[in-house]
Enzyme design. Sequence first.
Site, PDB file in Angstrom:
ATOM      1  N   ASP A 165       0.828  -1.201   0.000  1.00  0.00           N
ATOM      2  CA  ASP A 165       0.000   0.000   0.000  1.00  0.00           C
ATOM      3  C   ASP A 165       0.864   1.254   0.000  1.00  0.00           C
ATOM      4  O   ASP A 165       2.029   1.234   0.409  1.00  0.00           O
ATOM      5  CB  ASP A 165      -0.900   0.028   1.243  1.00  0.00           C
ATOM      6  CG  ASP A 165      -2.055  -0.955   1.152  1.00  0.00           C
ATOM      7  OD1 ASP A 165      -2.324  -1.443   0.047  1.00  0.00           O
ATOM      8  OD2 ASP A 165      -2.682  -1.226   2.195  1.00  0.00           O
ATOM      9  N   LYS A 211      -3.518   3.594  -2.577  1.00  0.00           N
ATOM     10  CA  LYS A 211      -4.751   4.360  -2.747  1.00  0.00           C
ATOM     11  C   LYS A 211      -4.604   5.672  -1.999  1.00  0.00           C
ATOM     12  O   LYS A 211      -3.995   5.743  -0.946  1.00  0.00           O
ATOM     13  CB  LYS A 211      -5.957   3.601  -2.200  1.00  0.00           C
ATOM     14  CG  LYS A 211      -6.202   2.245  -2.859  1.00  0.00           C
ATOM     15  CD  LYS A 211      -7.403   1.574  -2.235  1.00  0.00           C
ATOM     16  CE  LYS A 211      -7.703   0.234  -2.891  1.00  0.00           C
ATOM     17  NZ  LYS A 211      -6.652  -0.763  -2.599  1.00  0.00           N
ATOM     18  N   MET A 251      -9.119   7.419   8.349  1.00  0.00           N
ATOM     19  CA  MET A 251      -9.359   7.936   6.990  1.00  0.00           C
ATOM     20  C   MET A 251     -10.460   8.994   6.970  1.00  0.00           C
ATOM     21  O   MET A 251     -11.307   9.008   6.082  1.00  0.00           O
ATOM     22  CB  MET A 251      -9.706   6.783   6.037  1.00  0.00           C
ATOM     23  CG  MET A 251      -8.612   5.739   5.917  1.00  0.00           C
ATOM     24  SD  MET A 251      -9.109   4.267   4.997  1.00  0.00           S
ATOM     25  CE  MET A 251     -10.156   3.423   6.187  1.00  0.00           C
TER      26      MET A 251
END
Length: 261
Positions: free
Chosen positions: A35, A57, A171
């Site tokens: 990631d 991402k 997030m």
Amino acid sequence: MAGKVYLIGAGPGDPDLLTLKALRLLQSAEVVVHDRLVSPEIMALTPAGALCVPVGKAAGFHSVPQDRINELLVEMARDGHRVVRLKGGDPLIFGRGSEEAEALAAAGIPYAYVPGITAAQGAACSTGVPLTHRGLATGVRYVTGHRAQDAALELDWQSLADPDTTLVVYMGAANMVEIAARLIAAGMPLDLPVLAVAHATTPRERRMLSDLARIGADLARQPMEAPVLFVIGRVAGLYETAALPLPQRQRGAHLRVVGHG
């Protein structure tokens, strides 16, 4: 013969917080699918000959769609490689590890999970702010503040607005104005402390102390680089008296604390 895929939690960023098993498997990997938020200090531990495949991402941008990540893991394992799927935090806490495991199982690829210290635990120990504390919080809840494109942020706000529980939001930086407004509307006090921690446990760690009424404006004035974790609840107020120094290499750095003063 097909290889095997290890779905490994890299923890919050400090390489010393990797489990022994995670480190052993990482250093024997032939392929590392990682990631964006896996820290450079941990990526430096990958073997010199390993193929490193970034599939990171970011908010509003997925460089590699999840379906393609699933396909990559299957393809690499079918080629006989020992594959490490390296994820920030823990693969089973907002890590989509179980979705990748489903794809591997459907393809007949053997896999295993290796847990990691999740960001909330890392941030708590790095900052000195506990997630539970007698008289302040009897429980803790983890939620994601991310939402799919053009979708509403669907959470049970009445349930989350519990003054006896610490709420940890992963997030959530892009949606913190809405999150704070929803919690206030559900009954949480305007002055409820909020501690934001970016890059917890790493040399890039930054912190911001605010409250529900001001966190959106404070973030707009002093943006924090992802990943950012939010600790919402009375325990966050302990930061003013219990704060630990920033990680060793940052002790001379500017500590951003706003509000409550």
